[in-house]
Enzyme design. Structure first.
Site, PDB file in Angstrom:
ATOM      1  N   ASP A 223      34.269  43.213  35.387  1.00 38.71           N
ATOM      2  CA  ASP A 223      34.713  42.521  34.179  1.00 38.71           C
ATOM      3  C   ASP A 223      35.950  41.669  34.507  1.00 38.71           C
ATOM      4  O   ASP A 223      36.884  42.146  35.151  1.00 38.71           O
ATOM      5  CB  ASP A 223      35.087  43.602  33.149  1.00 38.71           C
ATOM      6  N   GLU A 279      30.586  50.805  52.317  1.00 33.45           N
ATOM      7  CA  GLU A 279      30.457  52.124  52.955  1.00 33.45           C
ATOM      8  C   GLU A 279      29.044  52.659  52.699  1.00 33.45           C
ATOM      9  O   GLU A 279      28.555  53.520  53.425  1.00 33.45           O
ATOM     10  CB  GLU A 279      31.511  53.100  52.395  1.00 33.45           C
TER      11      GLU A 279
HETATM   12  C1  GLC Z   1      34.729  40.451  29.321  1.00 32.13           C
HETATM   13  C2  GLC Z   1      33.655  41.132  28.536  1.00 32.13           C
HETATM   14  C3  GLC Z   1      33.981  41.051  27.079  1.00 32.13           C
HETATM   15  C4  GLC Z   1      35.300  41.753  26.848  1.00 32.13           C
HETATM   16  C5  GLC Z   1      36.384  41.193  27.746  1.00 32.13           C
HETATM   17  C6  GLC Z   1      37.594  42.068  27.787  1.00 32.13           C
HETATM   18  O1  GLC Z   1      34.780  39.108  29.086  1.00 32.13           O
HETATM   19  O2  GLC Z   1      32.415  40.546  28.850  1.00 32.13           O
HETATM   20  O3  GLC Z   1      32.984  41.621  26.283  1.00 32.13           O
HETATM   21  O4  GLC Z   1      35.699  41.607  25.510  1.00 32.13           O
HETATM   22  O5  GLC Z   1      35.943  41.091  29.080  1.00 32.13           O
HETATM   23  O6  GLC Z   1      37.310  43.255  28.461  1.00 32.13           O
END
Ligand code: GLC
Length: 572
Positions: A223, A279
């Protein structure tokens, strides 16, 4: 060879040598939003046993891996993207035993499991943060980005360290009286930013990653990975004065983000991370480029075996010329060790059939025809496709009454009456309709979000067995793609770049395909090139309008393409 219809490819086992370590390059990933795939305990929210129950659907569809949006304990302020413990499972979704059962069942069907790692920030309920906010000393004191105020304002209140803004609205700094310091958050106040410059944070996260790998996880989606590092001196971001360059809503978009993302330290970090993942051979990783600049912004952070979502395809409107340009940029950008991703929908954006139909270029297109034509673009272009649950039946967005909004930035912008409200992401997160009955086969209770309005007729059971359905299209294209190296690893070259038709050629090791999409809702003539072989015609391998079409097409010659028709052809 006959046209591929709804034939299912044989399932591969994870150990299958023909699928090898680079499965992520040849394969297709299916994203599940865990709250919305299948509920098994009647609480209206999807769960892990529900996902396990639906793995057969994914195997029959013909995808290679399932990516689960966050499954960790979370207070849910960013619906799971605010993680309170990265090494556990949220009880709403089940137990660790349920997770292990899911992985075992998936592997038994030849499906990989990819987890969503949210490591830029945690929830403010994470034990690391509750400890960290307590005092300036102690084990977790520097695990987050803490800073002294830059001074006091006219009313004597502490002023934030710099001008950084939150992507979700408001300043990126929140005052913590216990420490008399500010902490930074790119997203909600309840999503404090981790300090990746702390060796202890690095160690803790790498240990957590090894823990999931030990449980058999096959890869990770990172993310907002390009936000992990901020400039060490926290300089002000310069303002963007020209409103034409404000690419979003709110103060965040009126700054040049020079210092709060895309820092050079990310390169070292990525190499360290990939080494941990390597790994265990054959694990894939994909980073989500946050607030990025498309392919140009993504390329510096593409490492060998590490993919990046540049969102070029999701941001391309429904136009032959625009799609041709998007493919040209990706094909020329991702060379050598780098490889593109193809995405038309995810949990943050309007689903493609809704978004593309409402686009500037065309209105009122037939939903099924559009879904099928878009599927050909997604599954026959060069790159790793990521499907989003529901798109295989042409699912559109759900309508959410304003009073029922769950998505926090959308609620926040409504409450604050922002001049341009945040797009409510609940709309693309509606539950999966499996049947037309009450609860749509998703739940016996009250679903946490409404179904799409046409789910009584647009559902999996309703399309299963219908060779003209969107579902049959996805199955046919996924089977064809799996059986044809040219379609998964082949080189790509444009053949026609609009205004009505975009056509392209895929080629690998003597295998050739010609793909063409009529973007208009009227019949249009398209000139087919020669096949390259003396006297050889084009054989239809897939036709979105006539899935059982078998007659050969002239090469070279003219073909009348029907409204939104998409073709995949192979020399006979
Ligand atoms: C990313 C995710 C989104 C979330 C953001 C903060 O963009 O896809 O859904 O709100 O990160 O974690």
């Amino acid at each position: 060879m006959s046209a591929v219809t709804a034939a299912h490819a044989p399932a591969l086992t994870v150990a299958d040598p023909t699928f090898g370590d680079d499965w992520w390059q040849r394969g297709v990933v299916y994203q599940v939003y865990p709250r919305s795939l299948q509920d098994t305990d009647g609480d209206g929210v999807g769960d892990l046993p529900g996902i396990t129950r639906r793995l057969e659907h994914l195997r029959d569809l013909g995808v290679d891996a399932v990516w689960l949006s966050p499954i960790y304990p979370s207070p849910g302020l960013d619906v799971g993207y605010d993680v309170a413990d990265h090494s556990a499972v949220d009880p709403t979704y089940g137990t660790m035993a349920d997770f292990d059962a899911l992985v075992a069942a998936a592997h038994g069907m030849g499906l990989r499991v990819i987890l969503d790692l949210v490591m830029n920030h945690t929830s403010d309920q994470h034990r690391w943060f509750t400890e960290s906010r307590r005092s300036r000393t102690g084990e977790y004191a520097d695990w987050y980005i803490w800073r002294d105020p830059s001074g006091v304002d006219r009313r004597g209140r502490p002023r934030p360290p710099n001008d950084w803004q939150s992507f979700f609205g408001g300043p990126a700094w929140t005052w913590e009286p216990a420490r008399e310091q500010f902490y930074m958050h790119t997203f909600l106040v309840q999503q404090p930013e981790l300090n990746w410059r702390s060796p202890a944070v690095r160690d803790a996260q790498m240990t957590m990653i090894r823990g999931w790998l030990d449980r058999g996880v096959d890869g990770f989606r990172l993310d907002v990975f390009n936000a992990f590092f901020k400039h060490a001196d926290l300089p002000d971001n310069p303002p963007i004065r020209d409103p034409r360059r404000w690419h979003g809503r709110g103060a965040y978009f009126r700054q040049e983000h020079l210092y709060d993302k895309d820092q050079p330290e990310l390169h070292d970090w990525l190499r360290e991370f990939r080494a941990v993942v390597d790994e265990r051979p054959g694990r894939m990783t994909v980073g989500e480029q946050f607030s990025g600049t498309g392919v140009t912004g993504a390329l510096p952070f593409v490492e060998p075996r590490h993919l990046v979502f540049d969102f070029r395809t999701i941001e391309t409107p429904w136009s032959a010329a625009a799609w041709a340009e998007s493919q040209r940029v990706q094909d020329q950008g991702y060379v050598g060790d780098t490889w593109p991703t193809l995405v038309l929908s995810n949990h943050d954006r309007s689903r493609q059939v809704t978004r593309l139909r409402e686009g500037r270029h065309v209105r009122g297109l037939d939903q099924d025809a559009l879904a099928k034509a878009a599927a050909v673009l997604l599954l026959a272009s060069r790159g790793t496709p990521f499907l989003y649950y529901g798109e295989e039946i042409g699912l559109g967005d759900s309508a959410i009454p304003r009073r029922d909004i769950v998505d926090p930035p959308a609620r926040q912008s409504l409450l604050q009456r922002l001049w341009a409200p945040w797009w409510n992401r609940d709309q693309c997160r509606g539950p999966m309709p499996w049947t037309g009955g009450t609860g749509r086969g998703f739940t016996t209770g009250r679903p946490w979000l409404p179904f799409a309005s046409d789910s009584g007729t647009r559902n999996v059971a309703g399309q299963d067995g219908d060779p003209r359905s969107v579902l049959a299209t996805y199955r046919a294209l996924l089977a064809l793609r799996r059986a044809s190296p040219a379609l998964h690893v082949g080189a790509s070259a444009p053949v026609a770049e609009g205004p009505d038709v975009y056509a392209w050629r895929r080629e690998h090791d003597g295998e050739v395909f010609l793909c063409a999409v009529n973007f208009t809702d009227r019949e249009t003539a398209f000139t087919l090139p020669g096949t390259g072989g003396e006297g050889r015609a084009w054989q239809v391998r897939y036709d979105s309008v006539d899935p059982v079409r078998t007659e050969p097409l002239p090469a070279p010659g003219s073909v009348a393409m029907r409204p939104l028709e998409a073709l995949v052809l192979e020399p006979r």
